[in-house]
Design an enzyme around this catalytic site. Sequence first.
Site, PDB file in Angstrom:
ATOM      1  N   GLY A   1       0.829  -1.183   0.000  1.00 23.78           N
ATOM      2  CA  GLY A   1       0.000   0.000   0.000  1.00 23.78           C
ATOM      3  C   GLY A   1       0.873   1.246   0.000  1.00 23.78           C
ATOM      4  N   CYS A   2       0.294   2.381  -0.387  1.00 23.78           N
ATOM      5  CA  CYS A   2       1.101   3.609  -0.442  1.00 23.78           C
ATOM      6  C   CYS A   2       1.588   4.004   0.948  1.00 23.78           C
ATOM      7  CB  CYS A   2       0.312   4.730  -1.109  1.00 23.78           C
ATOM      8  SG  CYS A   2      -1.281   5.095  -0.361  1.00 23.78           S
ATOM      9  N   TYR A   3       0.686   4.110   1.910  1.00 21.93           N
ATOM     10  CA  TYR A   3       1.106   4.479   3.259  1.00 21.93           C
ATOM     11  C   TYR A   3       2.067   3.446   3.871  1.00 21.93           C
ATOM     12  CZ  TYR A   3      -2.758   7.928   3.254  1.00 21.93           C
ATOM     13  OH  TYR A   3      -3.606   8.964   2.970  1.00 21.93           O
TER      14      TYR A   3
ATOM     15  N   PHE B   1       7.329  10.608  -0.701  1.00 20.25           N
ATOM     16  CA  PHE B   1       7.320   9.862  -1.957  1.00 20.25           C
ATOM     17  C   PHE B   1       6.002  10.100  -2.672  1.00 20.25           C
ATOM     18  CE2 PHE B   1       5.791   7.315   1.506  1.00 20.25           C
ATOM     19  CZ  PHE B   1       4.774   6.512   1.031  1.00 20.25           C
TER      20      PHE B   1
END
Length: 308
Positions: free
Chosen positions: A116-118, A287
């Site tokens: 996942g992004c987080y 990011f």
Amino acid sequence: MSAPIVFIDGDQGTTGLQIHDRLRNRTDISLFTLAAGERKDARRRAEAINACDIAILCLPDAAAREAVGAIVNPAVRVIDASSAHRTQSGWTYGFPEMAPEQAALIANASRVTNPGCYPTGAVGLLRPLAQAGLIPGNYPISIHAVSGYSGRGRAGVEEHEGAGADRAPMYQVYGLELAHKHTPEIQQHAGLAQRPIFVPAYGAFRQGIVLTVPLVLELLAPGVDGATVHACLARHYAGSTHVRVLPMPESGAVKHLDPQVLNGTNDMQLSVFHDAEHGHVLLSAVFDNLGKGASGAAVQNLDLMLAR
């Protein structure tokens, strides 16, 4: 020898579109997507996924599970960008920099689950410290992150770029039930003994993330200070192409963290800020939520799998 067939299932969402953009001009693969009229045809999707070499799934969780369940060709390999398989056994976690052996595991895997992004930022910061014993098992970890509105998918993009964009909120904290679906993923892959508190938010910018983790030094392992924490991260990511740990002298000069500074790349910058007087440390990761946090990571994993 013919080029490997790469099938993107779900290429019209925010992640899928960017993966397609990153791959469309490559000559080392044969890129395949379904026509608009075939995207909801279960039979046609099953045919397509069983005819490819590597499938990249950019689908809701239930649809991703359905797509994997339709695979009968044992040669088909999968990169799943959904959250459906991130904590499941039998799937390789697609964060190549997570551990020294992770890139090789991804290269040889038949089932890869994109982080996942987080979690990319949280695991990137916390796993090296937990593995080194710098963070005790009973430490109360808290994580705060702000993502661009594209993290909500098409709904977020429409809210901020559509007809009612002038009414879109500038900033919104969510996940207030403290049960965000990324929390178990963070705990498992960061190697945390107990569940962290994770509080996410969206800002009025399209893409990019700033994620922060505060630490109180007196609650860490004896003798640990900001320099110890920084040295651990710098050692872990030494030689990494896509993850950079900002040197301590540079971080001391930083006054603001811009979530958009790495947009369009597959890079992530980690920093350690410390207040020696009060014994406080702040970890940060910056990011692109659609780069290292999604599409860029999927392409990085694809390249590892193709190079096998």
